[in-house]
Design a protein around this motif. Structure first.
Motif, PDB file in Angstrom:
ATOM      1  N   ARG A  11       0.917  -1.084   0.107  1.00 57.62           N
ATOM      2  CA  ARG A  11       0.061  -0.062   0.247  1.00 57.62           C
ATOM      3  C   ARG A  11       0.921   1.341   0.178  1.00 57.62           C
ATOM      4  NH1 ARG A  11      -5.254  -1.524  -0.213  1.00 57.62           N
ATOM      5  NH2 ARG A  11      -5.916  -3.373   1.003  1.00 57.62           N
ATOM      6  N   SER A  12       2.174   1.037   0.391  1.00 61.34           N
ATOM      7  CA  SER A  12       2.939   2.527   0.441  1.00 61.34           C
ATOM      8  C   SER A  12       4.415   2.145  -0.088  1.00 61.34           C
ATOM      9  CB  SER A  12       2.952   2.974   1.868  1.00 61.34           C
ATOM     10  OG  SER A  12       3.445   2.292   2.604  1.00 61.34           O
ATOM     11  N   GLY A  13       5.053   2.887  -0.151  1.00 57.42           N
ATOM     12  CA  GLY A  13       6.754   2.858  -0.545  1.00 57.42           C
ATOM     13  C   GLY A  13       6.822   2.607  -2.041  1.00 57.42           C
ATOM     14  N   ALA A  14       8.314   2.627  -2.352  1.00 53.26           N
ATOM     15  CA  ALA A  14       8.559   2.670  -3.633  1.00 53.26           C
ATOM     16  C   ALA A  14       8.590   1.243  -3.919  1.00 53.26           C
ATOM     17  CB  ALA A  14      10.030   3.250  -3.892  1.00 53.26           C
ATOM     18  N   LEU A  15       8.175   0.815  -5.421  1.00 52.14           N
ATOM     19  CA  LEU A  15       8.102  -0.341  -5.992  1.00 52.14           C
ATOM     20  C   LEU A  15       9.823  -0.899  -5.982  1.00 52.14           C
ATOM     21  CD1 LEU A  15       5.382  -0.375  -8.523  1.00 52.14           C
ATOM     22  CD2 LEU A  15       5.184  -0.992  -6.438  1.00 52.14           C
ATOM     23  N   CYS A  16      10.496   0.159  -6.040  1.00 51.58           N
ATOM     24  CA  CYS A  16      11.959  -0.055  -6.414  1.00 51.58           C
ATOM     25  C   CYS A  16      12.590  -1.049  -5.280  1.00 51.58           C
ATOM     26  CB  CYS A  16      12.921   1.176  -6.583  1.00 51.58           C
ATOM     27  SG  CYS A  16      12.024   2.417  -7.687  1.00 51.58           S
ATOM     28  N   LYS A  17      12.024  -0.795  -4.281  1.00 54.64           N
ATOM     29  CA  LYS A  17      12.735  -1.632  -2.878  1.00 54.64           C
ATOM     30  C   LYS A  17      12.053  -2.981  -2.768  1.00 54.64           C
ATOM     31  CE  LYS A  17      13.852   3.133  -0.804  1.00 54.64           C
ATOM     32  NZ  LYS A  17      14.942   3.002  -1.202  1.00 54.64           N
ATOM     33  N   PHE A  18      11.311  -3.311  -3.538  1.00 50.87           N
ATOM     34  CA  PHE A  18      10.569  -4.639  -3.379  1.00 50.87           C
ATOM     35  C   PHE A  18      11.450  -5.723  -3.786  1.00 50.87           C
ATOM     36  CE2 PHE A  18       5.797  -4.565  -2.762  1.00 50.87           C
ATOM     37  CZ  PHE A  18       6.015  -3.184  -2.166  1.00 50.87           C
ATOM     38  N   SER A  19      11.578  -6.876  -2.963  1.00 50.87           N
ATOM     39  CA  SER A  19      12.429  -8.108  -3.320  1.00 50.87           C
ATOM     40  C   SER A  19      11.704  -8.856  -4.085  1.00 50.87           C
ATOM     41  CB  SER A  19      12.831  -8.716  -1.753  1.00 50.87           C
ATOM     42  OG  SER A  19      11.686  -9.416  -1.418  1.00 50.87           O
ATOM     43  N   LYS A  20      12.381  -9.825  -4.543  1.00 47.97           N
ATOM     44  CA  LYS A  20      11.697 -10.794  -5.662  1.00 47.97           C
ATOM     45  C   LYS A  20      10.405 -11.463  -4.811  1.00 47.97           C
ATOM     46  CE  LYS A  20      15.770 -11.835  -8.498  1.00 47.97           C
ATOM     47  NZ  LYS A  20      16.687 -13.005  -8.999  1.00 47.97           N
ATOM     48  N   SER A  21      10.828 -11.684  -3.456  1.00 52.61           N
ATOM     49  CA  SER A  21       9.622 -12.614  -2.797  1.00 52.61           C
ATOM     50  C   SER A  21       8.582 -11.520  -2.637  1.00 52.61           C
ATOM     51  CB  SER A  21      10.352 -13.074  -1.677  1.00 52.61           C
ATOM     52  OG  SER A  21      10.682 -12.114  -0.553  1.00 52.61           O
ATOM     53  N   ASP A  22       8.643 -10.304  -2.345  1.00 51.79           N
ATOM     54  CA  ASP A  22       7.513  -9.340  -2.193  1.00 51.79           C
ATOM     55  C   ASP A  22       6.785  -9.202  -3.544  1.00 51.79           C
ATOM     56  OD1 ASP A  22       8.247  -8.473   0.365  1.00 51.79           O
ATOM     57  OD2 ASP A  22       9.796  -7.054  -0.396  1.00 51.79           O
ATOM     58  N   ILE A  23       7.678  -9.330  -4.639  1.00 51.64           N
ATOM     59  CA  ILE A  23       6.873  -9.232  -6.067  1.00 51.64           C
ATOM     60  C   ILE A  23       6.013 -10.400  -6.343  1.00 51.64           C
ATOM     61  CG2 ILE A  23       7.214  -9.310  -8.288  1.00 51.64           C
ATOM     62  CD1 ILE A  23       9.831  -7.535  -8.094  1.00 51.64           C
ATOM     63  N   LYS A  24       6.617 -11.582  -5.777  1.00 55.69           N
ATOM     64  CA  LYS A  24       5.809 -12.803  -6.044  1.00 55.69           C
ATOM     65  C   LYS A  24       4.685 -12.850  -5.180  1.00 55.69           C
ATOM     66  CE  LYS A  24       6.385 -17.870  -5.520  1.00 55.69           C
ATOM     67  NZ  LYS A  24       7.196 -18.854  -5.067  1.00 55.69           N
ATOM     68  N   ASP A  25       4.725 -12.530  -3.805  1.00 54.91           N
ATOM     69  CA  ASP A  25       3.425 -12.472  -3.018  1.00 54.91           C
ATOM     70  C   ASP A  25       2.560 -11.324  -3.229  1.00 54.91           C
ATOM     71  OD1 ASP A  25       5.214 -14.457  -1.244  1.00 54.91           O
ATOM     72  OD2 ASP A  25       5.847 -13.005   0.070  1.00 54.91           O
ATOM     73  N   HIS A  26       3.202 -10.486  -3.903  1.00 57.19           N
ATOM     74  CA  HIS A  26       1.878  -9.073  -4.091  1.00 57.19           C
ATOM     75  C   HIS A  26       1.820  -9.059  -5.651  1.00 57.19           C
ATOM     76  CE1 HIS A  26       1.722  -8.228   0.131  1.00 57.19           C
ATOM     77  NE2 HIS A  26       3.151  -8.450  -0.087  1.00 57.19           N
TER      78      HIS A  26
ATOM     79  N   ASP B 206      -0.514  -9.759  -8.178  1.00 55.51           N
ATOM     80  CA  ASP B 206      -1.829  -9.249  -8.579  1.00 55.51           C
ATOM     81  C   ASP B 206      -1.921  -7.804  -8.226  1.00 55.51           C
ATOM     82  OD1 ASP B 206      -2.310 -11.708  -9.676  1.00 55.51           O
ATOM     83  OD2 ASP B 206      -3.556 -12.329  -7.993  1.00 55.51           O
ATOM     84  N   GLU B 207      -1.535  -7.400  -7.270  1.00 48.63           N
ATOM     85  CA  GLU B 207      -1.806  -5.977  -6.882  1.00 48.63           C
ATOM     86  C   GLU B 207      -0.749  -5.128  -7.740  1.00 48.63           C
ATOM     87  OE1 GLU B 207      -2.407  -3.629  -2.699  1.00 48.63           O
ATOM     88  OE2 GLU B 207      -2.095  -5.656  -2.443  1.00 48.63           O
ATOM     89  N   LEU B 208       0.533  -5.627  -7.871  1.00 41.81           N
ATOM     90  CA  LEU B 208       1.447  -5.070  -8.471  1.00 41.81           C
ATOM     91  C   LEU B 208       1.182  -4.769 -10.038  1.00 41.81           C
ATOM     92  CD1 LEU B 208       4.583  -6.709  -7.128  1.00 41.81           C
ATOM     93  CD2 LEU B 208       3.867  -4.143  -6.783  1.00 41.81           C
ATOM     94  N   VAL B 209       0.416  -5.754 -10.415  1.00 39.24           N
ATOM     95  CA  VAL B 209      -0.131  -5.624 -11.670  1.00 39.24           C
ATOM     96  C   VAL B 209      -1.131  -4.497 -12.002  1.00 39.24           C
ATOM     97  CG1 VAL B 209      -1.530  -6.694 -13.637  1.00 39.24           C
ATOM     98  CG2 VAL B 209       0.252  -8.160 -12.693  1.00 39.24           C
ATOM     99  N   ARG B 210      -1.823  -4.300 -11.016  1.00 36.19           N
ATOM    100  CA  ARG B 210      -2.963  -3.257 -10.964  1.00 36.19           C
ATOM    101  C   ARG B 210      -2.297  -1.870 -10.821  1.00 36.19           C
ATOM    102  NH1 ARG B 210      -5.842  -7.045  -8.069  1.00 36.19           N
ATOM    103  NH2 ARG B 210      -5.148  -6.247  -6.035  1.00 36.19           N
TER     104      ARG B 210
END
Length: 55
Positions: A6-21, A23-27
């Motif tokens: 819900r907050s923060g830069a996408l740049c700081k997301f790890s591979k596991s954060d991307i995998k876990d979220h 569908d929301e990242l696609v939106r």
């Protein structure tokens, strides 16, 4: 657990954060207007990137 999507830069997301979220990242990125010049990630909102530049 990973970072909040819900907050923060996408740049700081790890591979596991991307995998876990995935569908929301696609939106958040499907109608991207900005591109991070540091890591090449994109987003609709400027605040979601650490070094955004409008496309």
């Amino acid at each position: 657990m990973g970072k909040s999507i819900r907050s923060g830069a996408l740049c700081k997301f790890s591979k596991s954060d991307i995998k876990d979220h995935f569908d929301e990242l696609v939106r958040l990125t499907e109608k991207s207007r900005y591109l991070c010049v540091k890591c090449a990630r994109s987003a609709m909102e400027k605040k979601r990137l650490c070094k955004p530049q409008e496309m």
